[in-house]
Design a protein around this motif. Structure first.
Motif, mmCIF file in Angstrom:
data_model
loop_
_atom_site.group_PDB
_atom_site.id
_atom_site.type_symbol
_atom_site.label_atom_id
_atom_site.label_comp_id
_atom_site.label_asym_id
_atom_site.label_seq_id
_atom_site.Cartn_x
_atom_site.Cartn_y
_atom_site.Cartn_z
ATOM 1 N N ALA A 191 -14.358 -2.854 -9.228
ATOM 2 C CA ALA A 191 -13.587 -3.381 -8.093
ATOM 3 C C ALA A 191 -12.134 -2.931 -8.182
ATOM 4 C CB ALA A 191 -13.681 -4.912 -8.082
ATOM 5 N N GLY A 192 -11.585 -2.893 -9.393
ATOM 6 C CA GLY A 192 -10.206 -2.459 -9.553
ATOM 7 C C GLY A 192 -10.014 -1.002 -9.183
ATOM 8 N N CYS A 193 -10.981 -0.150 -9.542
ATOM 9 C CA CYS A 193 -10.866 1.274 -9.202
ATOM 10 C C CYS A 193 -10.902 1.491 -7.689
ATOM 11 C CB CYS A 193 -11.977 2.063 -9.875
ATOM 12 S SG CYS A 193 -11.765 2.248 -11.662
ATOM 13 N N VAL A 194 -11.775 0.765 -7.000
ATOM 14 C CA VAL A 194 -11.835 0.872 -5.537
ATOM 15 C C VAL A 194 -10.527 0.395 -4.913
ATOM 16 C CG1 VAL A 194 -13.007 0.031 -3.469
ATOM 17 C CG2 VAL A 194 -14.344 0.671 -5.475
ATOM 18 N N ALA A 195 -10.028 -0.735 -5.418
ATOM 19 C CA ALA A 195 -8.755 -1.249 -4.897
ATOM 20 C C ALA A 195 -7.615 -0.291 -5.187
ATOM 21 C CB ALA A 195 -8.478 -2.624 -5.510
ATOM 22 N N LEU A 196 -7.629 0.344 -6.371
ATOM 23 C CA LEU A 196 -6.575 1.295 -6.724
ATOM 24 C C LEU A 196 -6.588 2.507 -5.800
ATOM 25 C CD1 LEU A 196 -4.319 1.969 -8.759
ATOM 26 C CD2 LEU A 196 -6.055 3.107 -10.159
ATOM 27 N N LEU A 197 -7.785 2.996 -5.475
ATOM 28 C CA LEU A 197 -7.862 4.141 -4.569
ATOM 29 C C LEU A 197 -7.371 3.755 -3.177
ATOM 30 C CD1 LEU A 197 -8.711 7.050 -4.065
ATOM 31 C CD2 LEU A 197 -11.024 6.223 -3.539
ATOM 32 N N ALA A 198 -7.761 2.570 -2.713
ATOM 33 C CA ALA A 198 -7.278 2.116 -1.409
ATOM 34 C C ALA A 198 -5.763 1.952 -1.417
ATOM 35 C CB ALA A 198 -7.959 0.793 -1.035
ATOM 36 N N GLY A 199 -5.216 1.455 -2.522
ATOM 37 C CA GLY A 199 -3.765 1.322 -2.616
ATOM 38 C C GLY A 199 -3.068 2.668 -2.615
ATOM 39 N N ALA A 200 -3.669 3.655 -3.307
ATOM 40 C CA ALA A 200 -3.077 4.994 -3.324
ATOM 41 C C ALA A 200 -3.070 5.603 -1.927
ATOM 42 C CB ALA A 200 -3.850 5.885 -4.293
ATOM 43 N N PHE A 201 -4.169 5.411 -1.164
ATOM 44 C CA PHE A 201 -4.198 5.909 0.209
ATOM 45 C C PHE A 201 -3.118 5.226 1.050
ATOM 46 C CE2 PHE A 201 -8.973 7.162 0.150
ATOM 47 C CZ PHE A 201 -8.636 8.320 -0.522
ATOM 48 N N THR A 202 -2.959 3.923 0.827
ATOM 49 C CA THR A 202 -1.967 3.172 1.613
ATOM 50 C C THR A 202 -0.557 3.666 1.323
ATOM 51 O OG1 THR A 202 -3.389 1.210 1.609
ATOM 52 C CG2 THR A 202 -1.064 0.866 2.098
ATOM 53 N N ALA A 203 -0.275 3.972 0.054
ATOM 54 C CA ALA A 203 1.067 4.405 -0.323
ATOM 55 C C ALA A 203 1.358 5.841 0.092
ATOM 56 C CB ALA A 203 1.246 4.252 -1.831
ATOM 57 N N ARG A 204 0.347 6.695 0.185
ATOM 58 C CA ARG A 204 0.586 8.127 0.380
ATOM 59 C C ARG A 204 0.176 8.639 1.751
ATOM 60 N NH1 ARG A 204 -1.996 11.219 -4.614
ATOM 61 N NH2 ARG A 204 -1.126 12.947 -3.377
ATOM 62 N N VAL A 205 -0.775 7.953 2.392
ATOM 63 C CA VAL A 205 -1.316 8.483 3.654
ATOM 64 C C VAL A 205 -1.095 7.449 4.766
ATOM 65 C CG1 VAL A 205 -3.331 9.420 4.823
ATOM 66 C CG2 VAL A 205 -3.050 9.753 2.348
ATOM 67 N N PRO A 206 -0.195 7.720 5.698
ATOM 68 C CA PRO A 206 0.007 6.770 6.803
ATOM 69 C C PRO A 206 -1.244 6.663 7.675
ATOM 70 C CG PRO A 206 1.840 8.330 6.643
ATOM 71 C CD PRO A 206 0.750 8.847 5.753
ATOM 72 N N ASP A 207 -1.547 5.443 8.057
ATOM 73 C CA ASP A 207 -2.677 5.161 8.955
ATOM 74 C C ASP A 207 -4.002 5.722 8.425
ATOM 75 O OD1 ASP A 207 -0.908 3.919 10.770
ATOM 76 O OD2 ASP A 207 -0.459 5.869 11.686
ATOM 77 N N TRP A 208 -4.184 5.739 7.120
ATOM 78 C CA TRP A 208 -5.423 6.281 6.560
ATOM 79 C C TRP A 208 -6.639 5.476 6.971
ATOM 80 C CZ3 TRP A 208 -8.784 3.526 3.520
ATOM 81 C CH2 TRP A 208 -8.319 2.301 3.002
ATOM 82 N N GLU A 209 -6.439 4.166 7.241
ATOM 83 C CA GLU A 209 -7.566 3.305 7.543
ATOM 84 C C GLU A 209 -8.223 3.631 8.884
ATOM 85 O OE1 GLU A 209 -3.727 1.306 8.766
ATOM 86 O OE2 GLU A 209 -4.523 2.286 6.978
ATOM 87 N N VAL A 210 -7.602 4.489 9.687
ATOM 88 C CA VAL A 210 -8.211 4.893 10.958
ATOM 89 C C VAL A 210 -8.579 6.372 10.945
ATOM 90 C CG1 VAL A 210 -7.009 3.103 12.275
ATOM 91 C CG2 VAL A 210 -5.927 5.347 11.980
ATOM 92 N N ARG A 211 -8.511 6.971 9.778
ATOM 93 C CA ARG A 211 -8.861 8.389 9.666
ATOM 94 C C ARG A 211 -10.212 8.501 8.945
ATOM 95 N NH1 ARG A 211 -3.478 11.406 7.581
ATOM 96 N NH2 ARG A 211 -4.907 13.199 7.802
ATOM 97 N N ALA A 212 -11.146 9.163 9.616
ATOM 98 C CA ALA A 212 -12.538 9.163 9.158
ATOM 99 C C ALA A 212 -12.692 9.750 7.763
ATOM 100 C CB ALA A 212 -13.411 9.922 10.148
ATOM 101 N N GLU A 213 -11.930 10.810 7.444
ATOM 102 C CA GLU A 213 -12.141 11.459 6.150
ATOM 103 C C GLU A 213 -11.747 10.557 4.982
ATOM 104 O OE1 GLU A 213 -8.161 13.087 7.767
ATOM 105 O OE2 GLU A 213 -10.111 12.386 8.515
ATOM 106 N N TYR A 214 -10.707 9.751 5.166
ATOM 107 C CA TYR A 214 -10.284 8.861 4.086
ATOM 108 C C TYR A 214 -11.207 7.642 3.974
ATOM 109 C CZ TYR A 214 -6.110 11.654 3.557
ATOM 110 O OH TYR A 214 -5.249 12.698 3.320
#
Length: 362
Positions: free
Chosen positions: A105-128
């Motif tokens: 669970a921590g690894c999944v959360a860490l990857l989501a956090g990295a996307f949030t910090a580095r990729v704007p609006d990643w949650e609406v981008r299909a590839e991420y």
């Protein structure tokens, strides 16, 4: 105990190394110092997993996590993040399922956090979103693989333990069987030899002919003991392989040589013998040995009855009995023999004599 499925980290290291080097040569900046360090760290991880360490498991696990982070930082292709599925996998194997699940669970959360910090609006981008879902699926599969591997390893350990116990029990049973054979055959004949030699010594001057006859009987017992020892060494198999040919005949031979012409032992056989029964022959040896050697009996009767259900042996003497003494190894071994043959043993003793009765089915 070796860690289960050790090939999984090695396969992932090899795939990431091949993909990272290919990306650096064909797409990225080329094989430079960064790529060399990336490759060296992957080889270090493989070497770390390839041997057992005497340092605490927690320290080894922490070192793996640090090296995985360094590899991810040096990788220009981005493929190395797949290696982080090894964190819950190795944590599960090292510390148990609870730790493995929390790490996943921590690894999944860490990857989501990295996307949030580095990729704007990643949650609406299909590839991420696809990357996060695939990584989550990889974590789940890694935990499932670890759980199956641990259960399989434990089952194998239990099986090996069971097989070891079976081997020990089989060895103990065979030792007990050989001990019974030695006691019942060799022990009996040695007792008979002792009785005959005592008789020969006592009557050497009074009855030379009887003394010589006793020596001859002792010699026969010695020869018979040697034959039985050789037979046991040859077969070392089930008792049926070493059964005498004809119980009635072997009992008559046994009584004749043990009695030595003293007319102290009588034998009465009735019915039709269907097959040789070693267990009854051993019972007769045990009963006669005890009666001749220990009870001081002056009359011993051996009767054998054959009927449709089986055979029954009875050894009766007029000696002093067991006198409250505990049963020795011979009687205990006899009871075990008869139990294995689905038979019955009845022993009755008093100061007026002893009656041993053994029955076995066909």
């Amino acid at each position: 105990m070796p860690r289960p499925v050790p090939w999984i980290p090695a396969v992932l290291y090899g795939a990431v190394l091949a993909g990272g080097v290919y990306h650096a040569l064909m797409i990225g900046p080329g094989f430079g110092l960064r790529t060399a360090a990336f490759a060296a760290l992957l080889c270090t991880l493989a070497a770390l997993d390839g041997r057992a360490w005497r340092i605490p498991a927690g320290a080894v696990f922490a070192l793996r996590v640090v090296l995985l982070g360094a590899v991810a930082a040096l990788d220009t292709s981005g493929l190395s993040r797949v290696l982080f599925v090894l964190v819950p996998f190795l944590g599960f194997l090292a510390f148990g399922p609870a730790v493995g699940m929390w790490l996943g669970a921590g690894c999944v959360a860490l990857l989501a956090g990295a996307f949030t910090a580095r990729v704007p609006d990643w949650e609406v981008r299909a590839e991420y979103i696809a990357d996060l879902l695939m990584f989550s699926l990889g974590v789940v599969l890694a935990l499932a693989t670890a759980a199956v591997a641990v259960r399989e390893q434990r089952a194998r350990g239990r099986l090996e333990g069971t097989l070891a116990q079976v081997a020990q029990l089989s060895a103990a049973r065979e030792r007990n069987r050989l001990a019974r054979e030695i006691h019942d055959s060799l022990g009996h004949h040695l007792t008979a030899i002792g009785i005959q030699l005592e008789k020969a010594e006592a009557f050497a001057s009074l009855d030379p002919e009887g003394s010589a006859r006793a020596v001859a009987h002792a010699r026969w017992s010695a020869g018979r003991a040697l034959d039985e020892v050789r037979a046991s060494v040859r077969t070392l198999g089930p008792e049926s392989e070493a059964e005498p040919v004809g119980l009635s005949r072997t009992l008559a031979d046994l009584v004749h040589h043990l009695d030595g012409g003293a007319h102290r032992i009588s034998l009465d056989v009735s019915g039709t013998e269907r097959r040789p029964l070693l267990v009854l022959y051993r019972a007769a040896q045990e009963g006669l040995t005890n009666a001749c050697r220990h009870s001081g009996a002056s009359a011993i009767d051996v009767t054998v009855r054959y009927d449709d259900d089986g055979a029954r042996l009875c050894v009766t003497d007029n000696g002093r009995g067991l006198g409250g003494a505990e049963e020795g190894f011979g009687l205990a071994g006899l009871r075990e023999r008869v139990r294995l043959a689905d038979g019955t043993v009845d022993l009755r003793s008093s100061d007026r004599g002893t009656v041993l009765t053994v029955g076995v089915p066909w």
